[in-house]
Design an enzyme around this catalytic site. Structure first.
Site, mmCIF file in Angstrom:
data_model
loop_
_atom_site.group_PDB
_atom_site.id
_atom_site.type_symbol
_atom_site.label_atom_id
_atom_site.label_comp_id
_atom_site.label_asym_id
_atom_site.label_seq_id
_atom_site.Cartn_x
_atom_site.Cartn_y
_atom_site.Cartn_z
ATOM 1 N N ASP A 250 39.272 32.438 28.634
ATOM 2 C CA ASP A 250 39.160 32.309 30.086
ATOM 3 C C ASP A 250 40.482 31.756 30.611
ATOM 4 O OD1 ASP A 250 37.897 32.384 32.541
ATOM 5 O OD2 ASP A 250 36.131 31.279 31.871
ATOM 6 N N HIS B 5 46.077 35.226 37.032
ATOM 7 C CA HIS B 5 44.868 34.390 36.992
ATOM 8 C C HIS B 5 44.149 34.433 35.649
ATOM 9 C CE1 HIS B 5 44.548 33.232 41.294
ATOM 10 N NE2 HIS B 5 45.404 34.233 41.410
HETATM 11 C C1 GDG Z 1 39.198 34.578 37.263
HETATM 12 C C2 GDG Z 1 39.566 34.144 35.826
HETATM 13 C C3 GDG Z 1 40.094 31.870 36.694
HETATM 14 C C4 GDG Z 1 29.691 32.278 40.301
HETATM 15 N N1 GDG Z 1 28.418 32.614 40.505
HETATM 16 C C5 GDG Z 1 28.167 32.507 41.813
HETATM 17 C C6 GDG Z 1 29.332 32.085 42.429
HETATM 18 N N2 GDG Z 1 30.262 31.957 41.473
HETATM 19 C C7 GDG Z 1 31.659 31.533 41.707
HETATM 20 C C8 GDG Z 1 31.920 30.178 41.080
HETATM 21 C C9 GDG Z 1 33.423 30.226 40.845
HETATM 22 C C10 GDG Z 1 33.706 31.718 40.667
HETATM 23 O O1 GDG Z 1 32.543 32.421 41.075
HETATM 24 C C11 GDG Z 1 33.981 32.070 39.204
HETATM 25 O O2 GDG Z 1 35.268 31.625 38.893
HETATM 26 P P1 GDG Z 1 35.781 31.456 37.401
HETATM 27 O O3 GDG Z 1 37.075 30.763 37.415
HETATM 28 O O4 GDG Z 1 34.769 30.689 36.608
HETATM 29 O O5 GDG Z 1 35.840 32.907 36.748
HETATM 30 P P2 GDG Z 1 36.381 34.423 37.138
HETATM 31 O O6 GDG Z 1 35.541 35.052 38.157
HETATM 32 O O7 GDG Z 1 36.414 35.150 35.834
HETATM 33 O O8 GDG Z 1 37.861 34.241 37.705
HETATM 34 C C12 GDG Z 1 39.294 32.647 35.643
HETATM 35 C C13 GDG Z 1 39.879 32.413 38.100
HETATM 36 O O9 GDG Z 1 40.096 33.823 38.159
HETATM 37 C C14 GDG Z 1 40.824 31.744 39.115
HETATM 38 O O10 GDG Z 1 42.159 31.905 38.786
HETATM 39 O O11 GDG Z 1 39.672 30.519 36.652
HETATM 40 O O12 GDG Z 1 39.703 32.246 34.359
HETATM 41 O O13 GDG Z 1 38.814 34.893 34.871
HETATM 42 O O14 GDG Z 1 34.117 29.782 41.967
HETATM 43 O O15 GDG Z 1 31.507 29.190 41.982
HETATM 44 N N3 GDG Z 1 29.403 31.850 43.757
HETATM 45 C C15 GDG Z 1 28.266 32.031 44.492
HETATM 46 N N4 GDG Z 1 27.106 32.487 43.938
HETATM 47 C C16 GDG Z 1 27.011 32.731 42.623
HETATM 48 O O16 GDG Z 1 25.948 33.146 42.156
HETATM 49 N N5 GDG Z 1 28.291 31.781 45.808
#
Ligand code: GDG
Length: 483
Positions: free
Chosen positions: A382, A166
């Site tokens: 990312d 990921h």
């Molecule tokens: C890893 C990789 C890759 C955020 N704040 C809140 C909240 N979120 C949720 C968002 C989103 C998720 O968290 C974050 O996902 P990301 O993809 O932006 O980033 P990582 O956590 O670093 O994830 C990344 C991912 O895995 C998938 O393969 O895209 O590159 O680093 O869904 O909505 N959700 C809630 N409250 C918050 O305050 N409910």
């Protein structure tokens, strides 16, 4: 196809224990959503850590938790506090995470962390081996479990193994820094299918395989002694309809049902309809480029003073890995920068940055996505970045602009965003102005393409494409063995 099992560091549920009562709370994250449909449909089990340290549980409670988990087809791998410290906070997040995100100066090379990584990966593999049978398929997730594919393959070669990373896979010149680089590659090569978010990560991985192992690679097949391994890219999507529907419903709610945050956001625009909101959402992680984003916002207010008093940056930083030193330092830096910007440009009735250091409920997340005119997504590295996709899905009126780092995997699918270099503060500052003055027609033109693309390749499509490739690789393997 036979049964498909999932293995990931965390199970898709959290456990709440109160007076011996055990409650399972399902995770709502993208991975849990996408994978739930897979392991339920293919009668498999999900193997992972339930999120509680085993030192805090007695035998009776452990047995009760296991019983409850098995009702959800979940199998738990129990980890002690020390294992969590050395394997999860340690090798996974102090060694692999910085290495794979090009933060070479942050890498911790302590051999004890590596030893714990090997022994905990073995724990996951052993639990999987107890659960699965020859002929089954297993899909292993992410950087915490890089050694598990080989640990399973060496014991049950008849199991078809998929592995998905990921986070980015770094270029060979960075990857080679690690003393255990060969071991990690060997671990991954136990899989029959290895998936990445983008073609670039796939290319970097293949180059490390060629340089370190000397294996022959043609197109996306790695040929090793008695096996062929398929390598491919599968850009992860989101549950598009869920975000879309939630955003639609959020607008239709009568005033008395709206959340406090929603009412505050509406009040903000009541002062003047010319006011604008910029949104920033991430885990508090150094890979996400949060300090630079604040510096760029400050530069924007300096270069375009006509926006002072009219633009607010809403910055949601979700606490993450708070025991790791670099995350503690990052939090301090961000706190200070927010204070500096607000001190410099704020006034009695204007706060340039609204800063939330906590997690918000899904409902609030949707309200933020649908109310903000611009999404500022500027990670320094990312793997994908799902926030950018969620913003797109939540824009029911098809307006809104994304300013997006070229270093995020998602940039490959979002040519219509304003693409910036996250280290170029002047470029981000001028992109903010460009986004704010962009005519609505142009915003819609860009957004329509983005929405069509993100809707088409959603999380269900992503997982079904991976499963399709798993069944293809199973056939290749069978015909190879028959020769
Ligand atoms: C890893 C990789 C890759 C955020 N704040 C809140 C909240 N979120 C949720 C968002 C989103 C998720 O968290 C974050 O996902 P990301 O993809 O932006 O980033 P990582 O956590 O670093 O994830 C990344 C991912 O895995 C998938 O393969 O895209 O590159 O680093 O869904 O909505 N959700 C809630 N409250 C918050 O305050 N409910």
């Amino acid at each position: 196809m036979n049964r498909i099992h999932i293995v990931s560091n965390r199970l898709p549920v959290s456990i709440n224990v109160e007076n011996d009562d055990i409650e399972l709370i399902p995770s709502v994250g993208g991975l849990a959503t996408g994978m739930r449909s897979v392991y339920k449909e293919y009668n498999g089990k999900w193997i992972g850590w339930p999120g509680l340290a085993s030192d805090d549980l007695d035998d009776q409670l452990t047995a009760k938790i296991e019983e409850k988990l098995i009702e959800e087809d979940c199998v738990s791998v129990h980890l002690s506090k020390q294992e969590i410290d050395l394997y999860y906070d340690g090798f996974s997040n102090r060694t692999i995470w910085p290495l794979f995100h090009y933060f070479a100066q942050y890498i911790d090379y302590t051999p004890e962390l590596w030893d714990a990584f090997v022994s905990v990966n073995q724990k996951f593999a052993d639990k999987a081996l107890e659960t699965i049978e020859e002929g089954d398929t297993i899909w292993i997730h992410d950087y915490q479990l890089l050694l598990v594919p080989e640990m399973i393959k060496s014991k049950k070669p008849g199991v078809t193994i998929g592995f998905f990373l990921h986070i980015p896979f770094p270029s060979y010149e960075v990857f080679r820094i690690l003393p255990w680089r060969k071991e990690l590659i060997q671990g991954m090569l136990g899989a029959d299918l290895i998936g990445f978010h983008t073609f670039d990560y796939q290319r970097h991985f293949c180059s490390s395989v060629r340089r370190l192992m000397g294996y022959e690679i043609s197109f996306n097949e790695i040929h090793i002694e008695d096996r062929i391994i398929l390598v491919d890219s599968f850009p992860m999507g989101i549950d598009y309809d869920k975000f879309r529907e939630a955003a639609t419903q959020s607008f239709q709610k009568p005033l008395q049902e709206k959340s406090k945050l929603h009412r505050e956001l509406e009040k903000y625009f009541l002062v003047s309809p010319e006011r604008k909101l910029i949104l920033s959402i991430d885990r508090m992680d150094y890979s996400k480029g949060i300090p630079n984003r604040l510096r760029a916002f400050s530069k924007f207010l300096e270069d375009y003073p006509e926006w002072i008093g009219k633009v607010t940056l809403i910055m949601l930083a979700v606490p993450s890995r708070g025991t790791v030193e670099h995350y503690i330092n990052l939090k301090r830096e961000v706190d200070e920068l927010v204070g500096t910007v607000n001190g410099k440009f704020g006034s009695i009735n204007y706060t340039p940055v609204w800063y939330f250091y906590r997690s918000l409920p899904f409902e609030n997340l949707i309200e933020l996505y649908s109310s903000c005119d611009v999404a500022l997504v500027t990670p320094v590295r990312d793997g994908m970045n799902l926030v950018a996709k969620e913003y797109v899905a939540s824009r029911t009126n098809r307006t809104g602009v994304i300013i997006l780092s070229e270093m995020a995997g998602v940039a490959k699918e979002m040519g219509e965003a304003l693409i910036i270099n996250p280290n170029n503060i002047n470029e981000i500052a001028s992109a903010i102005n460009q986004a704010l003055v962009m005519p609505l027609d142009e915003q819609r033109e860009r957004m329509i393409f983005l929405q069509d693309r993100i809707k088409r390749y959603d999380v269900f499509k992503w997982s079904s494409e991976f499963v399709k490739s798993l069944s293809k690789v199973e056939k290749i393997q069978n015909s190879f063995n028959a020769k």
